[in-house]
Write a protein that holds these residues in place. Structure first.
Motif, PDB file in Angstrom:
ATOM      1  N   GLU A 185       5.411   4.914   2.118  1.00  9.69           N
ATOM      2  CA  GLU A 185       5.603   6.324   1.605  1.00  9.69           C
ATOM      3  C   GLU A 185       6.125   6.138   0.242  1.00  9.69           C
ATOM      4  O   GLU A 185       7.050   5.465  -0.214  1.00  9.69           O
ATOM      5  CB  GLU A 185       6.174   7.135   2.616  1.00  9.69           C
ATOM      6  CG  GLU A 185       5.803   8.538   2.273  1.00  9.69           C
ATOM      7  CD  GLU A 185       6.878   9.344   0.979  1.00  9.69           C
ATOM      8  OE1 GLU A 185       6.498   9.843   0.274  1.00  9.69           O
ATOM      9  OE2 GLU A 185       8.057   9.022   1.330  1.00  9.69           O
ATOM     10  N   VAL A 186       5.579   6.785  -0.673  1.00 14.30           N
ATOM     11  CA  VAL A 186       5.698   6.670  -2.158  1.00 14.30           C
ATOM     12  C   VAL A 186       7.166   6.969  -2.393  1.00 14.30           C
ATOM     13  O   VAL A 186       7.915   6.081  -3.056  1.00 14.30           O
ATOM     14  CB  VAL A 186       4.984   7.537  -3.047  1.00 14.30           C
ATOM     15  CG1 VAL A 186       5.675   7.447  -4.458  1.00 14.30           C
ATOM     16  CG2 VAL A 186       3.488   6.941  -3.161  1.00 14.30           C
ATOM     17  N   GLY A 187       7.650   8.011  -1.999  1.00 15.78           N
ATOM     18  CA  GLY A 187       9.247   8.519  -2.046  1.00 15.78           C
ATOM     19  C   GLY A 187      10.282   7.567  -1.384  1.00 15.78           C
ATOM     20  O   GLY A 187      11.252   6.999  -1.962  1.00 15.78           O
ATOM     21  N   ASP A 188       9.636   7.153  -0.188  1.00 14.66           N
ATOM     22  CA  ASP A 188      10.401   5.982   0.740  1.00 14.66           C
ATOM     23  C   ASP A 188      10.698   4.898  -0.089  1.00 14.66           C
ATOM     24  O   ASP A 188      11.709   4.145  -0.017  1.00 14.66           O
ATOM     25  CB  ASP A 188      10.117   6.059   2.075  1.00 14.66           C
ATOM     26  CG  ASP A 188      10.351   7.176   2.842  1.00 14.66           C
ATOM     27  OD1 ASP A 188      11.175   8.019   2.411  1.00 14.66           O
ATOM     28  OD2 ASP A 188       9.679   7.191   3.852  1.00 14.66           O
ATOM     29  N   ILE A 196       0.936  -1.213  -0.204  1.00 16.46           N
ATOM     30  CA  ILE A 196       0.001   0.091   0.022  1.00 16.46           C
ATOM     31  C   ILE A 196       0.956   1.122   0.141  1.00 16.46           C
ATOM     32  O   ILE A 196       1.937   1.373   0.810  1.00 16.46           O
ATOM     33  CB  ILE A 196      -0.865   0.007   1.192  1.00 16.46           C
ATOM     34  CG1 ILE A 196      -1.924  -1.328   1.379  1.00 16.46           C
ATOM     35  CG2 ILE A 196      -1.811   1.387   1.312  1.00 16.46           C
ATOM     36  CD1 ILE A 196      -2.461  -1.321   2.507  1.00 16.46           C
ATOM     37  N   TRP A 197       0.565   2.271  -0.906  1.00 16.63           N
ATOM     38  CA  TRP A 197       1.646   3.329  -1.009  1.00 16.63           C
ATOM     39  C   TRP A 197       0.854   4.569  -0.700  1.00 16.63           C
ATOM     40  O   TRP A 197      -0.368   4.742  -1.321  1.00 16.63           O
ATOM     41  CB  TRP A 197       1.979   3.311  -2.387  1.00 16.63           C
ATOM     42  CG  TRP A 197       2.828   2.279  -2.615  1.00 16.63           C
ATOM     43  CD1 TRP A 197       4.290   1.771  -2.381  1.00 16.63           C
ATOM     44  CD2 TRP A 197       2.507   1.168  -3.770  1.00 16.63           C
ATOM     45  NE1 TRP A 197       4.729   0.812  -2.918  1.00 16.63           N
ATOM     46  CE2 TRP A 197       3.781   0.380  -3.874  1.00 16.63           C
ATOM     47  CE3 TRP A 197       1.709   0.803  -4.457  1.00 16.63           C
ATOM     48  CZ2 TRP A 197       3.990  -0.823  -4.584  1.00 16.63           C
ATOM     49  CZ3 TRP A 197       1.594  -0.296  -5.417  1.00 16.63           C
ATOM     50  CH2 TRP A 197       2.822  -1.045  -5.392  1.00 16.63           C
ATOM     51  N   LEU A 198       1.138   5.502   0.085  1.00 20.32           N
ATOM     52  CA  LEU A 198       0.732   6.668   0.581  1.00 20.32           C
ATOM     53  C   LEU A 198       1.595   7.979  -0.045  1.00 20.32           C
ATOM     54  O   LEU A 198       2.884   7.708   0.248  1.00 20.32           O
ATOM     55  CB  LEU A 198       0.178   6.602   1.876  1.00 20.32           C
ATOM     56  CG  LEU A 198      -0.467   5.550   2.544  1.00 20.32           C
ATOM     57  CD1 LEU A 198      -0.569   5.833   3.889  1.00 20.32           C
ATOM     58  CD2 LEU A 198      -2.205   5.814   2.040  1.00 20.32           C
ATOM     59  N   GLY A 199       1.004   9.074  -0.202  1.00 24.83           N
ATOM     60  CA  GLY A 199       1.614  10.241  -0.284  1.00 24.83           C
ATOM     61  C   GLY A 199       2.363  10.758   0.951  1.00 24.83           C
ATOM     62  O   GLY A 199       1.883  10.178   2.012  1.00 24.83           O
ATOM     63  N   LYS A 200       3.228  11.489   1.138  1.00 29.75           N
ATOM     64  CA  LYS A 200       3.939  11.833   2.310  1.00 29.75           C
ATOM     65  C   LYS A 200       2.940  12.246   3.368  1.00 29.75           C
ATOM     66  O   LYS A 200       3.121  11.872   4.621  1.00 29.75           O
ATOM     67  CB  LYS A 200       4.979  13.015   1.974  1.00 29.75           C
ATOM     68  CG  LYS A 200       5.818  13.232   3.146  1.00 29.75           C
ATOM     69  CD  LYS A 200       7.038  14.241   2.667  1.00 29.75           C
ATOM     70  CE  LYS A 200       8.040  14.478   3.788  1.00 29.75           C
ATOM     71  NZ  LYS A 200       8.780  13.179   4.391  1.00 29.75           N
ATOM     72  N   LYS A 201       2.210  13.222   3.053  1.00 27.13           N
ATOM     73  CA  LYS A 201       1.343  13.851   4.296  1.00 27.13           C
ATOM     74  C   LYS A 201       0.294  12.806   4.783  1.00 27.13           C
ATOM     75  O   LYS A 201       0.185  12.840   6.138  1.00 27.13           O
ATOM     76  CB  LYS A 201       0.728  14.815   3.570  1.00 27.13           C
ATOM     77  CG  LYS A 201      -0.320  15.775   4.486  1.00 27.13           C
ATOM     78  CD  LYS A 201      -0.927  16.835   3.836  1.00 27.13           C
ATOM     79  CE  LYS A 201      -1.916  17.692   4.980  1.00 27.13           C
ATOM     80  NZ  LYS A 201      -2.624  18.832   4.434  1.00 27.13           N
ATOM     81  N   ASP A 202       0.032  11.984   3.748  1.00 30.62           N
ATOM     82  CA  ASP A 202      -1.164  10.901   4.253  1.00 30.62           C
ATOM     83  C   ASP A 202      -0.241   9.848   5.198  1.00 30.62           C
ATOM     84  O   ASP A 202      -0.998   9.344   5.810  1.00 30.62           O
ATOM     85  CB  ASP A 202      -1.827  10.188   2.990  1.00 30.62           C
ATOM     86  CG  ASP A 202      -2.786  11.292   2.355  1.00 30.62           C
ATOM     87  OD1 ASP A 202      -3.458  12.191   3.031  1.00 30.62           O
ATOM     88  OD2 ASP A 202      -3.168  10.948   1.373  1.00 30.62           O
ATOM     89  N   TYR A 203       0.796   9.594   4.717  1.00 27.43           N
ATOM     90  CA  TYR A 203       1.495   8.558   5.264  1.00 27.43           C
ATOM     91  C   TYR A 203       1.745   8.870   6.777  1.00 27.43           C
ATOM     92  O   TYR A 203       1.750   8.358   7.844  1.00 27.43           O
ATOM     93  CB  TYR A 203       2.888   8.142   4.600  1.00 27.43           C
ATOM     94  CG  TYR A 203       3.813   7.279   5.178  1.00 27.43           C
ATOM     95  CD1 TYR A 203       3.554   5.864   4.954  1.00 27.43           C
ATOM     96  CD2 TYR A 203       4.799   7.277   6.228  1.00 27.43           C
ATOM     97  CE1 TYR A 203       4.436   4.818   5.786  1.00 27.43           C
ATOM     98  CE2 TYR A 203       5.610   6.416   6.659  1.00 27.43           C
ATOM     99  CZ  TYR A 203       5.144   5.149   6.584  1.00 27.43           C
ATOM    100  OH  TYR A 203       5.923   3.976   7.052  1.00 27.43           O
ATOM    101  N   GLU A 204       2.235  10.014   6.770  1.00 27.65           N
ATOM    102  CA  GLU A 204       2.483  10.635   8.137  1.00 27.65           C
ATOM    103  C   GLU A 204       1.260  10.888   9.170  1.00 27.65           C
ATOM    104  O   GLU A 204       1.389  10.655  10.268  1.00 27.65           O
ATOM    105  CB  GLU A 204       3.000  12.445   7.946  1.00 27.65           C
ATOM    106  CG  GLU A 204       4.515  12.346   7.507  1.00 27.65           C
ATOM    107  CD  GLU A 204       4.937  13.977   7.313  1.00 27.65           C
ATOM    108  OE1 GLU A 204       3.993  14.723   7.457  1.00 27.65           O
ATOM    109  OE2 GLU A 204       6.066  14.177   6.880  1.00 27.65           O
TER     110      GLU A 204
END
Length: 288
Positions: free
Chosen positions: A85-88, A43-51
């Motif tokens: 998180e997508v970027g990570d 499951i991949w989330l954008g940075k803000k949503d992941y936080e």
């Protein structure tokens, strides 16, 4: 579960199965089931949503049923599935959290790492952030970088297989001969993936994966299998020359080289000279 517990984020989530492991390449077999095997997904989330919900979503993922269609979820040794998180996620493979922006960035991204983060399947991606980076990477290396890598593989494959293998045999240097044979195969496989504009997976799956490529894939798979099966150095040399000739013929067909030489090393500088970027063209042809 997402709809019930994270309804505001249902259309802000991407999901799929991408990354390490034979299951991401479709190469699973009975041997694969001894570790890191079983139902699972990313499951991949954008940075803000992941936080905001990343940890909570991971806890709910961990609570999903331990049995799915008769298969037990396994304990994964590494964090291969779950919430990211997508970027990570991308940085964990290629060292950067976004699409490469320069030729230099592209140049230093290993083929096998790019293969790992673009394999598998994306099941859903409402926000499109994960797929945007994925599609940029699947677009393959910029042409100058591809040419640099093809040229470099010509040099190293020729050096190991067409030059040093038989010299090592004549010197009775068994280790050097074995390494030269393996190095030749490894670099030729990389070369064929580059000709197909596909990223080569790491060594464990490279030979198995090549058979599916339209350009030279079946031929190279068969000839390398024959190379592994034969025991005489003369026959091995003959097969390496057959492989080299087929690759060179493909160079001619694609207009990458018009030389008549049957030595891969002679074609490397010709291909390297077609690079349009001055800085990249001035690099040593051996070093990509």
């Amino acid at each position: 579960m997402i709809r019930e517990k994270f309804p505001w984020y249902e259309r802000r989530i991407a999901a799929g199965l991408v990354g390490d492991g034979s299951e991401c390449y479709g190469f699973d077999d009975e041997i694969s089931r001894d570790h890191d095997w079983g139902p699972g997904f990313c499951i991949w989330l954008g940075k803000k949503d992941y936080e905001t919900i990343g940890q909570a979503l991971q806890r709910e993922y961990d609570r999903l049923p331990g049995l799915f269609e008769g298969y037990e979820r396994s304990t994964v040794y590494e964090h291969r599935v779950g919430v990211f998180e997508v970027g990570d996620f991308y940085a964990g493979f290629i060292g950067i959290s976004q699409s490469p922006q320069t030729l230099e960035e592209w140049l230093y991204l290993p083929e096998d790492a790019l293969s790992k983060c673009t394999n598998g399947s994306v099941f859903t991606d409402f926000p499109g952030v994960f797929s945007k980076i994925r599609n940029d990477l699947l677009g393959f290396y910029p042409e100058d970088v591809r040419l640099a890598k093809i040229a470099s593989r010509c040099m190293t494959a020729a050096q190991s297989g067409q030059y040093n293998y038989m010299r090592s045999i004549h010197r009775n240097e068994c280790f050097a001969a074995q390494y030269a044979e393996t190095k030749f195969c490894y670099d030729v496989l990389s070369l064929v993936f580059l000709l197909n504009k596909r990223y080569a997976p790491y060594y464990k799956w490279r030979h198995r994966a090549v058979v599916g490529l339209p350009i030279l894939g079946g031929f190279i798979h068969g000839r390398i299998s024959a190379l592994m099966d034969t025991r005489t150095s003369q026959e091995k040399t003959k097969i390496m020359e057959e492989i080299s000739s087929a690759v060179i013929e493909e160079f001619r067909r694609e207009g990458l080289s018009g030389l008549s030489s049957d030595f891969l090393l002679d074609h490397g500088p010709v291909i390297h000279d077609q690079i349009t970027d001055d800085r990249l063209r001035k690099r040593d042809v051996w070093l990509c």
